[in-house]
Design a protein around this motif. Structure first.
Motif, short mmCIF file in Angstrom:
data_model
loop_
_atom_site.label_atom_id
_atom_site.label_comp_id
_atom_site.label_asym_id
_atom_site.label_seq_id
_atom_site.Cartn_x
_atom_site.Cartn_y
_atom_site.Cartn_z
N ILE A 72 0.88 -1.17 0.00
CA ILE A 72 0.00 0.00 0.00
C ILE A 72 0.91 1.22 0.00
CG2 ILE A 72 -1.85 1.23 1.18
CD1 ILE A 72 -2.49 -1.47 2.60
N HIS A 73 0.78 2.07 -1.01
CA HIS A 73 1.59 3.27 -1.19
C HIS A 73 0.69 4.47 -0.92
CE1 HIS A 73 4.26 0.57 -3.51
NE2 HIS A 73 3.12 0.09 -4.00
N CYS A 74 1.07 5.32 0.04
CA CYS A 74 0.16 6.40 0.46
C CYS A 74 0.83 7.76 0.55
CB CYS A 74 -0.42 6.08 1.84
SG CYS A 74 -1.38 4.57 1.93
N VAL A 75 0.00 8.79 0.36
CA VAL A 75 0.35 10.16 0.72
C VAL A 75 -0.76 10.68 1.61
CG1 VAL A 75 1.81 10.71 -1.26
CG2 VAL A 75 -0.65 11.10 -1.42
N LEU A 76 -0.38 11.36 2.68
CA LEU A 76 -1.33 11.95 3.62
C LEU A 76 -0.92 13.40 3.80
CD1 LEU A 76 -0.22 8.96 4.74
CD2 LEU A 76 -2.27 9.23 6.09
N ILE A 77 -1.84 14.31 3.56
CA ILE A 77 -1.54 15.74 3.57
C ILE A 77 -2.53 16.46 4.47
CG2 ILE A 77 -1.14 17.78 2.14
CD1 ILE A 77 -1.12 15.76 -0.30
N ASN A 78 -2.02 17.36 5.31
CA ASN A 78 -2.85 18.22 6.16
C ASN A 78 -2.39 19.66 5.93
OD1 ASN A 78 -4.23 16.13 7.98
ND2 ASN A 78 -2.07 15.57 8.14
N TYR A 79 -3.36 20.55 5.71
CA TYR A 79 -3.01 21.95 5.43
C TYR A 79 -4.16 22.85 5.87
CZ TYR A 79 -5.70 20.76 1.23
OH TYR A 79 -6.67 20.32 0.36
N PRO A 80 -3.89 24.15 6.02
CA PRO A 80 -4.93 25.07 6.52
C PRO A 80 -6.14 25.15 5.60
CG PRO A 80 -2.75 26.09 6.64
CD PRO A 80 -2.60 24.83 5.84
N ALA A 81 -7.31 24.99 6.18
CA ALA A 81 -8.55 25.08 5.41
C ALA A 81 -8.72 26.47 4.81
CB ALA A 81 -9.74 24.73 6.30
N SER A 82 -8.20 27.48 5.46
CA SER A 82 -8.31 28.85 4.95
C SER A 82 -7.50 29.06 3.67
CB SER A 82 -7.86 29.85 6.02
OG SER A 82 -6.49 29.64 6.32
N GLU A 83 -6.60 28.13 3.34
CA GLU A 83 -5.77 28.22 2.14
C GLU A 83 -6.10 27.12 1.13
OE1 GLU A 83 -1.70 28.10 3.44
OE2 GLU A 83 -2.02 29.68 4.89
N GLU A 84 -7.30 26.56 1.24
CA GLU A 84 -7.65 25.39 0.43
C GLU A 84 -7.42 25.61 -1.07
OE1 GLU A 84 -11.14 22.03 0.26
OE2 GLU A 84 -11.54 23.92 1.28
N ARG A 85 -7.86 26.72 -1.61
CA ARG A 85 -7.69 26.97 -3.04
C ARG A 85 -6.22 27.05 -3.44
NH1 ARG A 85 -12.29 28.15 -5.95
NH2 ARG A 85 -14.07 28.80 -4.72
N GLU A 86 -5.41 27.66 -2.60
CA GLU A 86 -3.98 27.78 -2.91
C GLU A 86 -3.29 26.42 -2.92
OE1 GLU A 86 -5.16 31.70 -0.99
OE2 GLU A 86 -5.54 29.61 -0.59
N TRP A 87 -3.81 25.47 -2.18
CA TRP A 87 -3.22 24.13 -2.08
C TRP A 87 -3.73 23.18 -3.15
CZ3 TRP A 87 0.67 22.26 0.94
CH2 TRP A 87 1.14 23.11 1.95
N ASP A 88 -4.83 23.50 -3.83
CA ASP A 88 -5.45 22.56 -4.77
C ASP A 88 -4.47 21.99 -5.79
OD1 ASP A 88 -7.96 22.64 -3.61
OD2 ASP A 88 -8.81 24.01 -5.08
N ASP A 89 -3.70 22.82 -6.47
CA ASP A 89 -2.78 22.33 -7.51
C ASP A 89 -1.67 21.47 -6.92
OD1 ASP A 89 -4.26 23.57 -9.48
OD2 ASP A 89 -2.94 25.32 -9.62
N VAL A 90 -1.17 21.86 -5.75
CA VAL A 90 -0.10 21.10 -5.09
C VAL A 90 -0.61 19.71 -4.71
CG1 VAL A 90 1.38 20.97 -3.04
CG2 VAL A 90 1.14 23.14 -4.28
N VAL A 91 -1.76 19.65 -4.07
CA VAL A 91 -2.32 18.38 -3.64
C VAL A 91 -2.64 17.50 -4.85
CG1 VAL A 91 -4.29 17.29 -2.47
CG2 VAL A 91 -3.18 19.29 -1.46
N THR A 92 -3.18 18.09 -5.90
CA THR A 92 -3.50 17.32 -7.10
C THR A 92 -2.25 16.71 -7.71
OG1 THR A 92 -5.46 18.66 -7.54
CG2 THR A 92 -4.52 17.45 -9.41
N ARG A 93 -1.19 17.50 -7.84
CA ARG A 93 0.05 16.96 -8.43
C ARG A 93 0.63 15.84 -7.58
NH1 ARG A 93 5.32 20.08 -10.89
NH2 ARG A 93 6.63 18.23 -11.07
N ILE A 94 0.68 16.04 -6.27
CA ILE A 94 1.18 14.98 -5.39
C ILE A 94 0.35 13.71 -5.59
CG2 ILE A 94 1.44 14.23 -2.99
CD1 ILE A 94 2.01 17.22 -2.30
N SER A 95 -0.95 13.85 -5.50
CA SER A 95 -1.85 12.70 -5.58
C SER A 95 -1.71 11.94 -6.89
CB SER A 95 -3.30 13.17 -5.40
OG SER A 95 -4.19 12.09 -5.53
N LEU A 96 -1.75 12.66 -8.00
CA LEU A 96 -1.72 12.00 -9.30
C LEU A 96 -0.35 11.41 -9.64
CD1 LEU A 96 -3.93 14.41 -11.44
CD2 LEU A 96 -4.57 12.23 -10.34
N SER A 97 0.69 11.89 -8.98
CA SER A 97 2.04 11.36 -9.25
C SER A 97 2.38 10.12 -8.44
CB SER A 97 3.09 12.44 -8.99
OG SER A 97 3.26 12.66 -7.58
#
Length: 155
Positions: free
Chosen positions: A126-151
């Motif tokens: 099982i290969h995992c990524v777990l990310i926690n980040y400020p909810a107030s910055e959700e939009r700013e994190w969208d691209d970063v989280v997407t790239r990590i996840s899809l890679s």
């Protein structure tokens, strides 16, 4: 006059965001023992923050507002993604959930944070990524989280 204040507040918020302050420098993080590989934003997660169960590494931002765990572990029970997720008893109010025969991805809110977990299943691991980040910055994190996840990949 109010629009000037709004612009200044927006500029202040944008300048303090860990993900929008500078261009993101990406590298590949690999776990040699398991073949796990993921695109890693090394300019955001600059601090090592310990080791998870199995193989991998935890990282956090310099200010401690966000963290990332890259992890791989044996799938001892040979669980499907759905069965593994069910055994973890995720909270009832998940905002996003996608489960396939090869992976699951889940996300929701906890206090003032967004948490996002993705786990890929392959060859008894099982290969995992777990990310926690400020909810107030959700939009700013969208691209970063997407790239990590899809890679995320594993052999």
């Amino acid at each position: 006059m109010n629009w000037v204040v709004s612009v200044l507040v927006f500029a202040l918020v944008a300048s303090t965001s860990a993900v929008s302050a500078q261009p993101v420098r990406w590298t590949t993080y690999s776990i040699a023992q398991t073949g796990t590989s993921v695109d890693f934003p090394a300019s955001i997660f600059t601090e090592e923050a310990g080791r998870p169960d199995g193989y991998g590494q935890r990282f956090r931002t310099a200010d401690g507002r966000a963290d990332l765990t890259i992890q791989a572990a044996p799938n001892v029970a040979n669980d499907s993604p759905a069965a593994f997720l069910a055994k973890k008893h995720p909270p009832a109010r998940i905002q996003y959930k996608r489960t396939t025969p090869r992976f699951f991805a889940v996300s929701s809110y906890k206090a003032d944070k967004v948490w996002y977990n993705r786990c890929n299943f392959s060859s008894g691991l099982i290969h995992c990524v777990l990310i926690n980040y400020p909810a107030s910055e959700e939009r700013e994190w969208d691209d970063v989280v997407t790239r990590i996840s899809l890679s995320l990949s594993g052999k």
